[in-house]
Design a protein around this motif. Structure first.
Motif, short mmCIF file in Angstrom:
data_model
loop_
_atom_site.label_atom_id
_atom_site.label_comp_id
_atom_site.label_asym_id
_atom_site.label_seq_id
_atom_site.Cartn_x
_atom_site.Cartn_y
_atom_site.Cartn_z
N VAL A 40 149.78 44.61 97.50
CA VAL A 40 148.99 45.00 96.32
C VAL A 40 149.92 45.38 95.18
CG1 VAL A 40 147.33 46.66 95.41
CG2 VAL A 40 147.02 45.71 97.71
N ILE A 41 150.97 46.15 95.49
CA ILE A 41 151.92 46.56 94.45
C ILE A 41 152.66 45.35 93.88
CG2 ILE A 41 154.13 47.74 94.13
CD1 ILE A 41 153.07 50.04 95.74
N ASN A 42 153.03 44.42 94.72
CA ASN A 42 153.69 43.21 94.22
C ASN A 42 152.78 42.44 93.28
OD1 ASN A 42 156.03 43.75 95.64
ND2 ASN A 42 155.45 42.51 97.40
N ASP A 43 151.49 42.43 93.58
CA ASP A 43 150.53 41.78 92.70
C ASP A 43 150.49 42.48 91.34
OD1 ASP A 43 147.95 39.88 92.56
OD2 ASP A 43 147.39 41.83 91.71
N LEU A 44 150.49 43.80 91.36
CA LEU A 44 150.46 44.55 90.11
C LEU A 44 151.74 44.36 89.30
CD1 LEU A 44 148.87 47.88 91.41
CD2 LEU A 44 147.93 46.42 89.61
N LYS A 45 152.88 44.36 89.97
CA LYS A 45 154.15 44.23 89.26
C LYS A 45 154.32 42.84 88.65
CE LYS A 45 156.83 47.77 91.68
NZ LYS A 45 157.99 48.05 92.54
N ALA A 46 153.59 41.88 89.18
CA ALA A 46 153.65 40.53 88.62
C ALA A 46 152.86 40.42 87.33
CB ALA A 46 153.13 39.52 89.64
N SER A 47 152.04 41.43 87.04
CA SER A 47 151.25 41.42 85.82
C SER A 47 152.11 41.85 84.63
CB SER A 47 150.05 42.37 85.96
OG SER A 47 149.42 42.57 84.72
N SER A 48 151.88 41.23 83.50
CA SER A 48 152.69 41.53 82.32
C SER A 48 152.25 42.80 81.60
CB SER A 48 152.63 40.34 81.34
OG SER A 48 151.29 40.14 80.91
N HIS A 49 151.03 43.31 81.91
CA HIS A 49 150.52 44.43 81.13
C HIS A 49 150.53 45.76 81.87
CE1 HIS A 49 146.98 42.62 83.16
NE2 HIS A 49 146.64 43.88 83.36
N ILE A 50 150.85 45.78 83.16
CA ILE A 50 150.84 47.03 83.92
C ILE A 50 152.09 47.84 83.60
CG2 ILE A 50 150.89 48.06 86.22
CD1 ILE A 50 148.22 46.83 85.49
N ARG A 51 151.88 49.07 83.17
CA ARG A 51 153.00 49.97 82.84
C ARG A 51 153.25 51.02 83.93
NH1 ARG A 51 151.30 52.84 77.79
NH2 ARG A 51 153.29 53.88 78.11
N TRP A 52 152.19 51.42 84.63
CA TRP A 52 152.31 52.49 85.63
C TRP A 52 151.34 52.19 86.76
CZ3 TRP A 52 148.92 55.96 87.85
CH2 TRP A 52 149.46 57.10 88.48
N LEU A 53 151.74 52.55 87.98
CA LEU A 53 150.84 52.45 89.12
C LEU A 53 151.01 53.68 89.99
CD1 LEU A 53 152.64 51.46 91.88
CD2 LEU A 53 152.76 49.39 90.48
N GLY A 54 149.94 54.08 90.63
CA GLY A 54 150.01 55.29 91.43
C GLY A 54 148.83 55.43 92.37
N ALA A 55 148.79 56.57 93.04
CA ALA A 55 147.72 56.87 93.99
C ALA A 55 147.55 58.38 94.06
CB ALA A 55 148.02 56.30 95.37
N ASN A 56 146.34 58.82 94.34
CA ASN A 56 146.01 60.24 94.41
C ASN A 56 145.39 60.51 95.77
OD1 ASN A 56 145.89 62.76 93.07
ND2 ASN A 56 143.72 62.51 92.64
N THR A 57 145.90 61.50 96.49
CA THR A 57 145.40 61.78 97.83
C THR A 57 145.44 63.27 98.12
OG1 THR A 57 145.59 61.13 100.17
CG2 THR A 57 147.64 61.57 98.98
N HIS A 58 144.70 63.70 99.16
CA HIS A 58 144.75 65.09 99.58
C HIS A 58 146.17 65.46 99.97
CE1 HIS A 58 140.23 64.97 100.46
NE2 HIS A 58 140.40 65.98 99.64
N ILE A 59 146.58 66.66 99.62
CA ILE A 59 147.94 67.09 99.94
C ILE A 59 148.15 67.18 101.44
CG2 ILE A 59 147.47 69.59 99.89
CD1 ILE A 59 150.15 69.86 98.32
N GLY A 60 147.07 67.38 102.19
CA GLY A 60 147.17 67.45 103.65
C GLY A 60 147.06 66.12 104.35
N ASN A 61 146.88 65.04 103.60
CA ASN A 61 146.76 63.71 104.21
C ASN A 61 148.16 63.14 104.42
OD1 ASN A 61 146.14 61.12 105.02
ND2 ASN A 61 144.64 60.75 103.40
#
Length: 290
Positions: free
Chosen positions: A93-114
């Motif tokens: 999925v990240i490789n797909d995003l990095k191949a895009s010319s317009h993506i500047r940032w990618l991330g994820a949000n999760t519980h601190i205990g996960n």
């Protein structure tokens, strides 16, 4: 013979494969909104398959003029866990995003205990970021310890709203809480005319503080509060401002407030709130400018 793993973008035809997964999630919202996710221009879902069996699913949503991607909706078939499937899929999925010319940032949000999810996010190269405490003010009659005052003055023009956002010098949150559950880096890309128009801005009498409240829906309707300092309880009229907005939007179930760890510690009594386990943001800049 080893069966080959492959990743593909999901379409409406893959719903039955998703439903066949044993994720342990009752009433999975991804199943319920699957059609919308796979037909939207702002969302994409990917599946990891072994022959015709889906082993894991994950995707991303685009925000901030489609320059910021939030990974999510990761779930795996519990019969095949511990084999690195989540890492394999998210890497694709990240490789797909990095191949895009317009993506500047990618991330994820999760519980601190996960911890399993956090290990996966670290493996795929995302850096650990700010921790957020999500509290929903639902019982304002139990509020104590706050400095009372008059509700703050509404800011009405787009020019004034944008000026306030662009003039912010410090940010205790370390993020811009664009929506409930969706914090991002603080960036002009989020300050669109439509977003500002839909947001209520209020400024304190001394013009040293402002708060943004935007109605948001995450299963329930909320007044989503965006305040970039830790002095909620010391600013006269802050809570009166929140309650004023809530009074004007009586269908909301409460005021969702993002607190930094320090801001959370400053709360004298948690009785008025519904409290979630803290969340932690992971991210990576792909490009630093347009």
């Amino acid at each position: 013979m080893n069966q080959v793993l492959h990743v593909k973008t999901l379409t409406i035809d893959d719903l039955s494969s998703l439903e066949a997964m044993e994720t342990g999630i009752e009433d999975d919202y991804v199943v319920r909104i699957f059609k919308r996710l796979v037909t939207s221009k702002s969302h994409r879902l990917f599946g990891l398959f072994q022959d015709d069996r889906m082993l894991s699913v994950a995707g991303y949503s685009l925000f901030g003029k489609k320059q910021f991607a939030m990974l999510g909706r990761l779930r795996s078939d519990q019969r095949f866990i511990g084999k690195g499937h989540a890492t394999y899929l998210l890497t694709a999925v990240i490789n797909d995003l990095k191949a895009s010319s317009h993506i500047r940032w990618l991330g994820a949000n999760t519980h601190i205990g996960n911890l399993p999810a956090r290990r996966v996010l670290a493996k795929i190269g995302l850096e650990q970021g700010p921790v957020s405490h999500y509290l929903t003010l639902k019982r304002p009659d139990f509020l104590t310890g706050h400095t009372k005052g008059h509700a703050w003055t509404a800011v009405n023009t787009l020019r004034e709203k944008r000026h306030l956002l662009q003039s912010l010098k410090t940010n205790a949150l370390g993020t811009f809480p664009y929506e409930c559950y969706y914090p991002f880096p603080y960036d002009d890309a989020f300050f669109t005319n439509d977003y500002l128009e839909d947001s209520s801005f209020y400024i304190s009498p001394d013009h040293q503080r402002f708060v943004i409240i935007k109605n948001d829906t995450k299963k329930h309707d909320y007044s989503h509060v965006k305040y970039f300092w830790d002095d909620h309880y010391h600013q006269p009229g802050f809570f009166e401002t929140l309650l004023h907005h809530w009074d004007q939007n009586p269908g909301n179930t409460g005021c969702w407030i993002d607190f930094s760890p320090r801001g959370f510690k400053n709360i004298p009594d948690l009785t008025p709130y519904d409290v979630q386990e803290p969340w932690i943001l992971y991210g990576q800049w792909v490009k630093t400018s347009n």
